[in-house]
Write a protein that holds these residues in place. Structure first.
Motif, PDB file in Angstrom:
ATOM      1  N   SER A 126     -45.650 -27.806  22.372  1.00 17.64           N
ATOM      2  CA  SER A 126     -45.255 -26.348  22.540  1.00 17.64           C
ATOM      3  C   SER A 126     -46.336 -25.269  22.682  1.00 17.64           C
ATOM      4  CB  SER A 126     -44.354 -26.030  21.187  1.00 17.64           C
ATOM      5  OG  SER A 126     -45.270 -26.049  20.057  1.00 17.64           O
ATOM      6  N   HIS A 131     -41.160 -31.194  15.994  1.00 13.08           N
ATOM      7  CA  HIS A 131     -41.201 -29.694  16.432  1.00 13.08           C
ATOM      8  C   HIS A 131     -39.804 -28.921  15.845  1.00 13.08           C
ATOM      9  CE1 HIS A 131     -41.604 -26.029  18.866  1.00 13.08           C
ATOM     10  NE2 HIS A 131     -40.166 -26.252  19.300  1.00 13.08           N
ATOM     11  N   CYS A 170     -38.613 -25.571  14.089  1.00 15.75           N
ATOM     12  CA  CYS A 170     -38.688 -24.385  15.035  1.00 15.75           C
ATOM     13  C   CYS A 170     -37.661 -23.222  14.584  1.00 15.75           C
ATOM     14  CB  CYS A 170     -38.321 -24.836  16.296  1.00 15.75           C
ATOM     15  SG  CYS A 170     -38.173 -23.532  17.756  1.00 15.75           S
ATOM     16  N   LYS A 182     -37.214 -20.325  16.823  1.00 17.45           N
ATOM     17  CA  LYS A 182     -36.981 -19.692  17.840  1.00 17.45           C
ATOM     18  C   LYS A 182     -35.449 -19.781  18.408  1.00 17.45           C
ATOM     19  CE  LYS A 182     -41.508 -19.899  19.502  1.00 17.45           C
ATOM     20  NZ  LYS A 182     -42.368 -20.166  20.842  1.00 17.45           N
ATOM     21  N   GLU A 224     -34.419 -19.022  21.352  1.00 15.12           N
ATOM     22  CA  GLU A 224     -34.688 -19.377  22.490  1.00 15.12           C
ATOM     23  C   GLU A 224     -36.044 -20.375  22.578  1.00 15.12           C
ATOM     24  OE1 GLU A 224     -34.013 -17.116  25.796  1.00 15.12           O
ATOM     25  OE2 GLU A 224     -31.934 -16.424  25.237  1.00 15.12           O
ATOM     26  N   CYS A 225     -36.038 -21.533  22.571  1.00 11.56           N
ATOM     27  CA  CYS A 225     -37.303 -22.330  22.771  1.00 11.56           C
ATOM     28  C   CYS A 225     -37.530 -22.834  23.861  1.00 11.56           C
ATOM     29  CB  CYS A 225     -37.004 -23.300  21.478  1.00 11.56           C
ATOM     30  SG  CYS A 225     -38.805 -24.218  21.473  1.00 11.56           S
ATOM     31  N   ASN A 226     -38.870 -22.801  24.447  1.00 14.21           N
ATOM     32  CA  ASN A 226     -39.134 -23.494  25.846  1.00 14.21           C
ATOM     33  C   ASN A 226     -39.398 -24.931  25.758  1.00 14.21           C
ATOM     34  OD1 ASN A 226     -39.083 -20.976  27.155  1.00 14.21           O
ATOM     35  ND2 ASN A 226     -41.211 -20.725  26.745  1.00 14.21           N
ATOM     36  N   CYS A 260     -35.276 -28.950  22.327  1.00 17.45           N
ATOM     37  CA  CYS A 260     -35.492 -28.478  21.068  1.00 17.45           C
ATOM     38  C   CYS A 260     -34.035 -27.850  20.569  1.00 17.45           C
ATOM     39  CB  CYS A 260     -36.447 -27.296  20.986  1.00 17.45           C
ATOM     40  SG  CYS A 260     -36.726 -26.534  19.541  1.00 17.45           S
ATOM     41  N   GLN A 261     -33.379 -27.205  21.546  1.00 15.33           N
ATOM     42  CA  GLN A 261     -31.957 -26.746  21.009  1.00 15.33           C
ATOM     43  C   GLN A 261     -30.998 -27.547  20.844  1.00 15.33           C
ATOM     44  OE1 GLN A 261     -32.044 -23.005  20.297  1.00 15.33           O
ATOM     45  NE2 GLN A 261     -30.031 -23.921  19.184  1.00 15.33           N
TER      46      GLN A 261
END
Length: 236
Positions: free
Chosen positions: A107, A169, A173, A175, A177-179, A183-184
């Motif tokens: 990340s 991660h 996390c 966020k 919206e995670c890059n 992750c999502q």
């Protein structure tokens, strides 16, 4: 149990999860699977997986460990020494540090960062292009287990490590919206809650923190040197 390897990539062990609907956890956002628990594997012989090994190479940068029987067969080119409790702690620390570095790498968006990060960011490109890795999260959930290191008979150790750290991660996390890839989806699939999935002893955690503090100090020193160079260039 994962096979032993001398690739330098730390092996991980994940507790089994199931795909059965009965094993799913009802949450406010719907049914989710219990998350896998990630542990660093114990030190083992690279030949037969014997635990603990008897011997360790004195020279190899990677941890080459043998039982006495496999050492005779391997005819390793470097001298070997007896594998002691101190050696085991060092091997375990290296594995935990590698996991912590890769968790950061998945990340990291820093322009100036730890040397271990800057030198290994190619793994993100590798993950995108590798044809041996699972193409989607659902490909990893087979036979009631999350398969971090293999899909079928072919696998990529680098991607296995990278995916493992994506799970770690996603565990923390926050966020919306995670890059980071998957992750999502990982957070939507598994019921993390407040549970930490990465198991590490207090001793290992403390030692890793000490190493990271020293590395971040080097980063700050580099930033300071670059700022001074920029100021000198302007004044000239």
């Amino acid at each position: 149990m994962a096979e032993s390897t001398s690739s330098g990539i730390p092996e991980v062990q994940a507790d089994a999860i199931t795909n059965d609907s009965a094993a799913r956890v009802q949450t406010v956002t719907g049914d989710r699977l219990p998350p896998p628990i990630i542990r660093v594997e114990r030190s083992r012989c690279v030949g037969c997986g014997a635990d603990p090994p008897d011997l360790i190479c004195k020279q190899c940068k990677e941890d080459v460990l043998f039982c006495k029987k496999c050492a005779r067969r391997a005819k390793h080119p470097h001298p070997l020494k007896a594998f002691r409790a101190k050696d085991d702690r060092i091997v375990q620390l290296r594995k935990h540090l590698t996991l912590s570095y890769y968790e950061h790498i998945v990340s990291c968006e820093n322009e100036i960062c730890m040397e271990s990060c800057e030198g290994s960011r190619y793994t993100r490109i590798h993950f995108k292009m590798c044809q041996k890795r699972p193409r989607q999260l659902s490909d990893m959930i087979t036979n009631g287990k999350v398969q971090f290191n293999a899909i079928g008979s072919t696998h990529c150790n680098t991607c296995g490590l990278f995916i493992t750290c994506m799970f770690i991660h996603a565990n923390t996390c926050q966020k919306s919206e995670c890059n980071v890839e998957w992750c999502q989806e990982i957070r939507n699939t598994f019921d993390y809650g407040t549970k930490k999935i990465y198991v590490m002893t207090d001793e290992m955690k403390k030692k890793c923190e000490e190493v990271h503090i020293a590395e971040w100090k080097k980063v700050e020193d580099r930033k300071r040197e670059m700022m001074i160079d920029d100021l000198l260039a302007i004044s000239i």
